[in-house]
Design a protein around this motif. Structure first.
Motif, PDB file in Angstrom:
ATOM      1  N   MET A   1       0.763  -1.084  -0.097  1.00 23.15           N
ATOM      2  CA  MET A   1       0.102   0.150  -0.133  1.00 23.15           C
ATOM      3  C   MET A   1       0.835   1.059   0.174  1.00 23.15           C
ATOM      4  N   SER A   2       0.719   2.204  -0.873  1.00 22.03           N
ATOM      5  CA  SER A   2       1.285   3.464  -1.085  1.00 22.03           C
ATOM      6  C   SER A   2       1.062   4.428   0.322  1.00 22.03           C
ATOM      7  N   GLU A   3       1.966   5.377   0.419  1.00 23.43           N
ATOM      8  CA  GLU A   3       1.795   6.315   1.490  1.00 23.43           C
ATOM      9  C   GLU A   3       0.409   6.937   1.384  1.00 23.43           C
ATOM     10  N   ILE A   4       0.237   7.436   0.126  1.00 24.06           N
ATOM     11  CA  ILE A   4      -1.105   8.253  -0.092  1.00 24.06           C
ATOM     12  C   ILE A   4      -2.259   7.030   0.329  1.00 24.06           C
ATOM     13  N   GLU A   5      -2.312   6.085  -0.111  1.00 23.79           N
ATOM     14  CA  GLU A   5      -3.258   5.085   0.066  1.00 23.79           C
ATOM     15  C   GLU A   5      -3.498   4.873   1.509  1.00 23.79           C
ATOM     16  N   SER A   6      -2.416   4.720   2.392  1.00 18.76           N
ATOM     17  CA  SER A   6      -2.571   4.444   3.565  1.00 18.76           C
ATOM     18  C   SER A   6      -2.919   5.789   4.484  1.00 18.76           C
ATOM     19  N   LYS A   7      -2.560   6.646   4.076  1.00 20.86           N
ATOM     20  CA  LYS A   7      -3.198   8.049   4.577  1.00 20.86           C
ATOM     21  C   LYS A   7      -4.633   8.167   4.457  1.00 20.86           C
ATOM     22  N   ILE A   8      -5.419   7.943   3.291  1.00 21.31           N
ATOM     23  CA  ILE A   8      -6.517   7.811   3.090  1.00 21.31           C
ATOM     24  C   ILE A   8      -7.466   6.842   3.827  1.00 21.31           C
ATOM     25  N   GLU A   9      -6.821   5.764   3.784  1.00 23.37           N
ATOM     26  CA  GLU A   9      -7.296   4.478   4.673  1.00 23.37           C
ATOM     27  C   GLU A   9      -7.690   5.017   6.124  1.00 23.37           C
ATOM     28  N   ALA A  10      -6.551   5.872   6.486  1.00 20.20           N
ATOM     29  CA  ALA A  10      -6.539   6.271   7.970  1.00 20.20           C
ATOM     30  C   ALA A  10      -7.767   7.443   8.284  1.00 20.20           C
ATOM     31  N   LEU A  11      -7.901   8.004   7.125  1.00 14.65           N
ATOM     32  CA  LEU A  11      -8.827   9.165   7.505  1.00 14.65           C
ATOM     33  C   LEU A  11     -10.286   8.594   7.080  1.00 14.65           C
ATOM     34  N   VAL A  12     -10.502   7.749   6.049  1.00 17.39           N
ATOM     35  CA  VAL A  12     -11.653   7.664   5.581  1.00 17.39           C
ATOM     36  C   VAL A  12     -11.763   5.819   6.180  1.00 17.39           C
ATOM     37  N   THR A  13     -12.815   5.664   7.108  1.00 12.90           N
ATOM     38  CA  THR A  13     -13.027   4.641   7.714  1.00 12.90           C
ATOM     39  C   THR A  13     -14.167   3.653   7.171  1.00 12.90           C
ATOM     40  N   GLU A  14     -15.057   4.039   6.326  1.00 15.50           N
ATOM     41  CA  GLU A  14     -16.198   3.495   5.927  1.00 15.50           C
ATOM     42  C   GLU A  14     -16.265   3.741   4.417  1.00 15.50           C
ATOM     43  N   LEU A  86      -9.928  14.244  -0.976  1.00 15.66           N
ATOM     44  CA  LEU A  86     -10.340  13.290   0.309  1.00 15.66           C
ATOM     45  C   LEU A  86      -9.577  13.888   1.562  1.00 15.66           C
ATOM     46  N   GLU A  87      -8.095  13.962   1.361  1.00 11.30           N
ATOM     47  CA  GLU A  87      -7.608  14.564   2.651  1.00 11.30           C
ATOM     48  C   GLU A  87      -7.931  15.647   3.058  1.00 11.30           C
ATOM     49  N   TRP A  88      -8.382  16.779   2.722  1.00 14.53           N
ATOM     50  CA  TRP A  88      -9.029  17.934   3.207  1.00 14.53           C
ATOM     51  C   TRP A  88     -10.334  17.553   3.514  1.00 14.53           C
ATOM     52  N   LEU A  89     -11.188  17.031   2.906  1.00 16.79           N
ATOM     53  CA  LEU A  89     -12.570  16.593   3.530  1.00 16.79           C
ATOM     54  C   LEU A  89     -12.664  15.973   4.865  1.00 16.79           C
ATOM     55  N   PHE A  90     -11.686  14.917   5.000  1.00 15.50           N
ATOM     56  CA  PHE A  90     -11.751  14.171   5.935  1.00 15.50           C
ATOM     57  C   PHE A  90     -10.797  14.669   7.382  1.00 15.50           C
ATOM     58  N   THR A  91      -9.991  15.623   7.217  1.00 12.83           N
ATOM     59  CA  THR A  91      -8.953  15.894   8.310  1.00 12.83           C
ATOM     60  C   THR A  91      -9.679  17.135   9.055  1.00 12.83           C
ATOM     61  N   GLU A  92      -9.558  16.574  10.421  1.00 10.09           N
ATOM     62  CA  GLU A  92     -10.088  17.651  11.409  1.00 10.09           C
ATOM     63  C   GLU A  92      -9.722  19.042  11.096  1.00 10.09           C
ATOM     64  N   ASP A  93     -10.640  19.936  11.340  1.00 12.92           N
ATOM     65  CA  ASP A  93     -10.368  21.220  11.125  1.00 12.92           C
ATOM     66  C   ASP A  93     -10.770  22.210  12.559  1.00 12.92           C
ATOM     67  N   PRO A  94     -10.060  22.712  13.378  1.00 12.08           N
ATOM     68  CA  PRO A  94     -10.541  22.992  14.747  1.00 12.08           C
ATOM     69  C   PRO A  94     -11.286  24.242  14.456  1.00 12.08           C
ATOM     70  N   SER A  95     -11.234  25.015  13.301  1.00 12.93           N
ATOM     71  CA  SER A  95     -12.183  26.207  13.166  1.00 12.93           C
ATOM     72  C   SER A  95     -13.473  25.904  12.852  1.00 12.93           C
ATOM     73  N   LEU A  96     -13.836  24.708  12.527  1.00 11.26           N
ATOM     74  CA  LEU A  96     -15.246  24.360  11.969  1.00 11.26           C
ATOM     75  C   LEU A  96     -16.070  24.187  13.085  1.00 11.26           C
ATOM     76  N   PRO A  97     -15.983  23.383  14.371  1.00  6.33           N
ATOM     77  CA  PRO A  97     -15.104  22.308  14.344  1.00  6.33           C
ATOM     78  C   PRO A  97     -15.444  21.053  13.829  1.00  6.33           C
ATOM     79  N   GLY A  98     -14.534  20.013  13.863  1.00  2.82           N
ATOM     80  CA  GLY A  98     -14.731  18.666  13.192  1.00  2.82           C
ATOM     81  C   GLY A  98     -14.173  18.903  11.655  1.00  2.82           C
TER      82      GLY A  98
END
Length: 121
Positions: A1-14, A86-98
């Motif tokens: 699994m590439s670094e990109i794939e593993s990063k997305i897999e960690a962020l997107v769980t379902e 995908l990374e932007w959408l699923f990464t926590e943003d404290p200013s939103l929050p969530g």
């Protein structure tokens, strides 16, 4: 699994398969595929069969999460590719929050789109 794939897999769980989406929405699977082709929806090839799957968080009952397509278009206008979106959408943003996808699901699309538009500047 590439670094990109593993990063997305960690962020997107379902994830959801395209045929499952078509069944849930009561449409042909080709209609869901067309949404992916038209870039109204992001699908990723994953799993041992490399089948197309969509983050489950994008689906809201009989359709897409409100404001998702518009947000995807804005992010693409910013020059983001699908992985970066995908990374932007699923990464926590404290200013939103969530995360931005969480905010979209909670009908806070204006806040999310404002942040996406700010990236155009």
């Amino acid at each position: 699994m590439s670094e990109i794939e593993s990063k997305i897999e960690a962020l997107v769980t379902e994830w959801v398969y395209l045929p499952d989406i078509s069944e849930q929405w009561g449409v042909l699977v080709t209609e869901v595929r067309d949404m992916v082709k038209k870039r109204e929806l992001i699908a990723v090839r994953r799993g041992p069969n490399k089948s197309l799957q969509v983050p489950a968080a994008f689906i809201d009952g009989p359709g897409l999460v409100k404001h998702l397509s518009g947000t995807l278009n804005l992010l693409r206008d910013c020059g983001y590719n699908d992985v970066e979106i995908l990374e932007w959408l699923f990464t926590e943003d404290p200013s939103l929050p969530g995360s931005p996808i969480q905010a979209l699901r909670e009908n806070r699309g204006t806040e999310v789109k404002r942040r996406a538009q700010a990236m155009l500047i």
